[in-house]
Write a protein that holds these residues in place. Structure first.
Motif, PDB file in Angstrom:
ATOM      1  N   MET A 607      50.588  89.883  39.082  1.00 50.73           N
ATOM      2  CA  MET A 607      50.239  90.031  40.495  1.00 50.73           C
ATOM      3  C   MET A 607      50.956  91.187  41.170  1.00 50.73           C
ATOM      4  SD  MET A 607      47.855  87.960  41.292  1.00 50.73           S
ATOM      5  CE  MET A 607      47.924  88.046  43.074  1.00 50.73           C
ATOM      6  N   THR A 608      51.856  91.857  40.470  1.00 51.68           N
ATOM      7  CA  THR A 608      52.457  93.061  41.062  1.00 51.68           C
ATOM      8  C   THR A 608      51.431  94.176  41.211  1.00 51.68           C
ATOM      9  OG1 THR A 608      53.164  93.824  38.877  1.00 51.68           O
ATOM     10  CG2 THR A 608      54.742  92.508  40.137  1.00 51.68           C
ATOM     11  N   GLU A 646      56.957  79.369  34.466  1.00 45.33           N
ATOM     12  CA  GLU A 646      57.359  80.769  34.282  1.00 45.33           C
ATOM     13  C   GLU A 646      57.870  81.432  35.551  1.00 45.33           C
ATOM     14  OE1 GLU A 646      54.706  82.313  30.608  1.00 45.33           O
ATOM     15  OE2 GLU A 646      53.620  82.162  32.505  1.00 45.33           O
ATOM     16  N   GLY A 647      57.703  80.779  36.693  1.00 49.16           N
ATOM     17  CA  GLY A 647      58.266  81.307  37.931  1.00 49.16           C
ATOM     18  C   GLY A 647      57.264  82.068  38.788  1.00 49.16           C
ATOM     19  N   TRP A 648      57.606  82.142  40.068  1.00 56.30           N
ATOM     20  CA  TRP A 648      56.784  82.837  41.051  1.00 56.30           C
ATOM     21  C   TRP A 648      57.287  84.260  41.233  1.00 56.30           C
ATOM     22  CZ3 TRP A 648      52.822  80.570  44.183  1.00 56.30           C
ATOM     23  CH2 TRP A 648      52.575  79.227  43.902  1.00 56.30           C
ATOM     24  N   PRO A 649      56.473  85.131  41.829  1.00 58.30           N
ATOM     25  CA  PRO A 649      56.936  86.496  42.092  1.00 58.30           C
ATOM     26  C   PRO A 649      58.179  86.498  42.980  1.00 58.30           C
ATOM     27  CG  PRO A 649      54.555  86.350  42.359  1.00 58.30           C
ATOM     28  CD  PRO A 649      55.056  84.953  42.212  1.00 58.30           C
ATOM     29  N   VAL A 654      54.291  89.944  47.183  1.00 65.50           N
ATOM     30  CA  VAL A 654      53.508  89.598  45.996  1.00 65.50           C
ATOM     31  C   VAL A 654      53.286  88.088  45.940  1.00 65.50           C
ATOM     32  CG1 VAL A 654      53.440  89.684  43.471  1.00 65.50           C
ATOM     33  CG2 VAL A 654      54.380  91.605  44.767  1.00 65.50           C
ATOM     34  N   ALA A 655      54.316  87.323  46.329  1.00 65.57           N
ATOM     35  CA  ALA A 655      54.167  85.868  46.348  1.00 65.57           C
ATOM     36  C   ALA A 655      53.095  85.454  47.351  1.00 65.57           C
ATOM     37  CB  ALA A 655      55.497  85.214  46.686  1.00 65.57           C
ATOM     38  N   ASP A 656      53.069  86.108  48.516  1.00 63.42           N
ATOM     39  CA  ASP A 656      52.053  85.797  49.520  1.00 63.42           C
ATOM     40  C   ASP A 656      50.663  86.111  48.984  1.00 63.42           C
ATOM     41  OD1 ASP A 656      51.274  85.176  52.361  1.00 63.42           O
ATOM     42  OD2 ASP A 656      50.535  87.258  52.205  1.00 63.42           O
ATOM     43  N   ARG A 657      50.546  87.243  48.288  1.00 64.52           N
ATOM     44  CA  ARG A 657      49.260  87.605  47.700  1.00 64.52           C
ATOM     45  C   ARG A 657      48.836  86.569  46.648  1.00 64.52           C
ATOM     46  NH1 ARG A 657      50.333  92.700  47.048  1.00 64.52           N
ATOM     47  NH2 ARG A 657      50.926  92.712  44.857  1.00 64.52           N
ATOM     48  N   THR A 658      49.798  86.067  45.876  1.00 67.45           N
ATOM     49  CA  THR A 658      49.496  85.051  44.864  1.00 67.45           C
ATOM     50  C   THR A 658      49.018  83.759  45.524  1.00 67.45           C
ATOM     51  OG1 THR A 658      51.198  85.996  43.420  1.00 67.45           O
ATOM     52  CG2 THR A 658      50.440  83.762  42.909  1.00 67.45           C
TER      53      THR A 658
END
Length: 710
Positions: A607-608, A646-649, A654-658
């Motif tokens: 997602m980056t 595996e973890g979030w951004p 990027v986390a908001d976009r995910t």
């Protein structure tokens, strides 16, 4: 087993000369005495031992490890017993530089301990196995040396046990070891029932522990001698080197915890099969033999009856220097191939199809003839066994070598006329690729591995595959099934193999998913995997959608997807680009999620790249339309699991976009929120108060308002 044993029940006068043709053996032996001192309340322990090979503690550990159990009370005079002392046990002891073979004899003494109980005394003798094998020393030889050799008697004398200042003693130099006499073994096995029984037990002991039941009650020394004769006869029908780990005893207590593999007893102990010995004109009784045991017994009988090989020659063959090297007893393939050497190099070619048919018929009968899947599984198991034999023969230098052309031609011709030939070819190719993978893992970092090229050249990267495929392609009937592997090594990988896998032409390749997996791995090893990556991904999508792969197989394929992506342009996050390549990356991630719950690369990394979310959304929606809404729910469920694992951004943007991508997927796939995704998002939001309020509020509404969906 030698001439003196046959006539005197195992007793050999010290001055008896060695058998003609073999020089007298002078072997240095270690020894130990275990017991307790009269009138004391001490436990049993090693009282004395030699100074060679092991210390007192190690000798004690050996005797404990291979003890047959607690002896029963002494038998009354004049009343023969079946399980009373003396007990004689032959065992091994590992040691750097070569293991030892030893013999222990446990018998009652006339002494009593402090509680008035009779004391049992165990004497033990051991020597390097390679020296004993060179002299072809039998179990009877070892037992006679323990009892009658003057050098042994001098160090084991009972009166020395009471010495309070006893130090480790000198080794005993064995001087009377007549060695195995094949003629005497043949004479003992001249009885038909006894030969078939011994042949069956020889096969059984290769597969696991065997309890010999029904032995008659005899006077103590006669009982020991008769049982050692049978144990020696069984061992004589095996390659001599496999005695190195064959633990055998004239008796074990069936309830005892022991590591003895072949022994007389009153009933089978846990993990052992029972065989009833021939007695008084009554034939012996064998249990149902496993395939490997049945094959070995059939070969022993067939060599004698069909090929005219006398038992004496069979035994002499198995004692030749080529078969004297120490070898694990639990290797029926080694025994079978060693025995098959007797008629000459051409015999193996006639043996392979016979064994293949027998295995396939046995497995097919067990599965039922009407079940096509069962018959295919039987054919695959048969191919595995046949391939293992061929590989073992190659390791022995008797196949696919520089000077084995005659044998190679004969074996290929024999396989070509068997209907299981395609499966054998594919199994050999699969195993060769596995060998190449192990070699690649062991190769030093940075070592070069040449690619494949014209003329079947896989170079260092695929030396095992090149060797076996070159051997197979010399026979057209064997070459057809492995044509895709040959094309890979010729730098011409054909992705159509995945499209054709379900067709009649591709049936052998599809019969076991490991074959297609091996093909992809080989392509990666030689650097030509890219043409296979997209067809493989599409094929795996169909399998994952149908849930046709067992969990371990699915995990293996997911691993292959990740490995192949590492060689292509879609492996690293920075390589993600808009267009067809990015769509392929998203599809590969979706397939990997369906296979084992993880994308090819973590979603946080994917997602980056802003456009990746668009590609994944299109992929999920396309699969949902193609395979119905259940597909969307499965993918959302796996996305939740992977983010949790595996973890979030780390970057909030990027986390908001995910989160916005996941929100749109939930709404567009039918407002279905799997519980795994609900939990993953809720857990993440609890620790992230600085996220944009609009995104966080939308997700809180969804978490509270949507019904849980497993």
């Amino acid at each position: 087993m030698h001439g003196g044993a046959a006539d005197r029940g195992g007793d050999h006068p010290p001055d008896e000369p060695p058998r003609a043709g073999r020089p007298p053996a002078r072997i240095e032996a270690g020894w130990a005495v275990k017991g307790k001192l009269p009138g004391t309340f001490a436990d049993y322990a090693v009282l004395r031992c030699s100074s060679v090979y092991f210390g007192r503690g190690d000798y004690g550990a050996i005797l404990r490890r291979f003890t047959p159990g607690t002896p029963p009370p002494p038998e009354a005079a004049g009343r023969p017993d079946t399980g009373g002392l003396p007990w004689v046990t032959v065992s091994y002891a590992p040691r750097p530089g070569g293991g030892l073979l030893g013999v222990a004899r446990c018998d009652w003494t006339a002494e009593v301990d402090g509680a008035g109980r009779r004391i049992a005394r165990t004497t033990y003798l051991c020597a390097p196995f390679d020296e004993l094998a060179a002299a072809q020393v039998t179990y009877e030889d070892l037992h006679s040396a323990l009892r009658l050799d003057p050098a042994v008697a001098a160090v084991l004398r009972p009166e020395a046990d009471a010495a309070t200042d006893a130090e480790a003693g000198a080794p005993a130099r064995l001087g009377h070891l007549p060695g195995l006499d094949p003629a005497v073994v043949a004479q003992y096995l001249a009885d038909e029932d006894r030969f078939r029984f011994a042949a069956g037990v020889a096969g059984l002991v290769l597969c696991g522990p065997v309890a010999l039941l029904g032995a008659p009650a005899l006077p103590p020394e006669q009982r020991v001698a008769e049982r050692l004769r049978l144990l020696d006869a069984v061992a004589a029908l095996l390659p001599f080197g496999q005695r190195a780990q064959l633990v055998a005893s004239t008796w074990v207590r069936s309830g005892a915890d022991h590591r003895i593999r072949l022994a007389f007893s009153d009933q089978a102990w846990p993990g052992a099969v029972a065989a009833r010995v021939p007695v008084g004109g009554h034939p012996g009784e064998l249990p149902a033999l496993p395939d490997a045991a049945a094959e070995y017994q059939r070969l022993l009988i067939g060599l004698r009856d069909r090929y005219g090989e006398p038992v004496e020659r069979i035994v002499a063959h198995l004692t030749e220097p080529a078969y004297q090297g120490a070898h694990p007893i639990a290797d029926p393939r080694h025994a079978l191939l060693s025995l098959a050497d007797l008629p000459g190099p051409a015999f193996f070619a006639t043996l392979v199809p016979v064994l293949t048919r027998a295995r396939r018929a046995h497995a097919g009968a067990a599965a039922g003839t009407e079940d096509q899947q069962a018959r295919r599984r039987a054919a695959l198991r048969s191919a595995e066994d046949t391939s293992a034999l061929l590989r073992a023969q190659r390791l022995r230098g008797k196949l696919a070598g520089l000077d084995t052309r005659e044998q190679d031609d004969a074996v290929r011709a024999a396989l070509a006329h068997h209907h299981g030939a395609p499966y054998v070819s594919l199994e050999l190719a699969r195993l060769a690729v596995a060998d190449d993978q192990r070699a690649a893992g062991a190769r030093p970092a940075g070592a070069a591995a040449r690619n494949g090229g014209p003329g079947l050249d896989g170079g260092q990267a695929a030396a095992h595959s090149v060797g076996w495929l070159a051997w197979l392609v010399r026979e057209p009937a064997l070459a057809q099934a492995v044509r895709p592997f040959v094309e890979v090594l010729s730098n011409r990988p054909d992705g159509q193999v995945f499209a054709a896998a379900g067709s009649e032409a591709g049936l052998p390749l599809l019969a076991d998913h490991r074959y297609l997996l091996a093909l992809s791995r080989l392509a990666r090893l030689v650097g030509v995997g890219e043409p296979l990556r997209v067809p493989m991904t599409r094929w795996l999508l169909e399998q994952a959608a149908a849930r046709s792969l067992a969990a371990p197989v699915a995990a293996a394929w997911a691993g292959e997807l990740r490995a192949s992506a590492g060689q292509g342009t879609g492996g690293a996050p920075g390589a993600n680009r808009p267009g067809g390549q990015l769509a392929a990356v998203a599809l590969a991630d979706a397939v990997a999620l369906l296979l084992d719950g993880r994308p090819v690369r973590p979603i946080a990394a994917r997602m980056t790249v802003p456009d990746y979310g668009v590609a994944l959304h299109r992929t999920v929606m396309g699969l949902t339309r193609r395979f119905a809404s259940d597909m969307g729910v499965r993918l959302l469920h796996e996305l939740g699991r992977s983010l949790d694992a595996e973890g979030w951004p780390a970057d909030l943007a990027v986390a908001d976009r995910t989160l916005r991508l996941l929100e749109s997927l939930v709404r567009d796939t039918g407002h279905m929120l799997p519980d795994s995704l609900r939990v993953a998002v809720r857990t993440y939001l609890l620790g992230r108060p600085k996220l944009p309020s609009e995104t966080a509020r939308a997700w809180r509404d969804m978490i509270e308002g949507y019904l849980p969906r497993q």
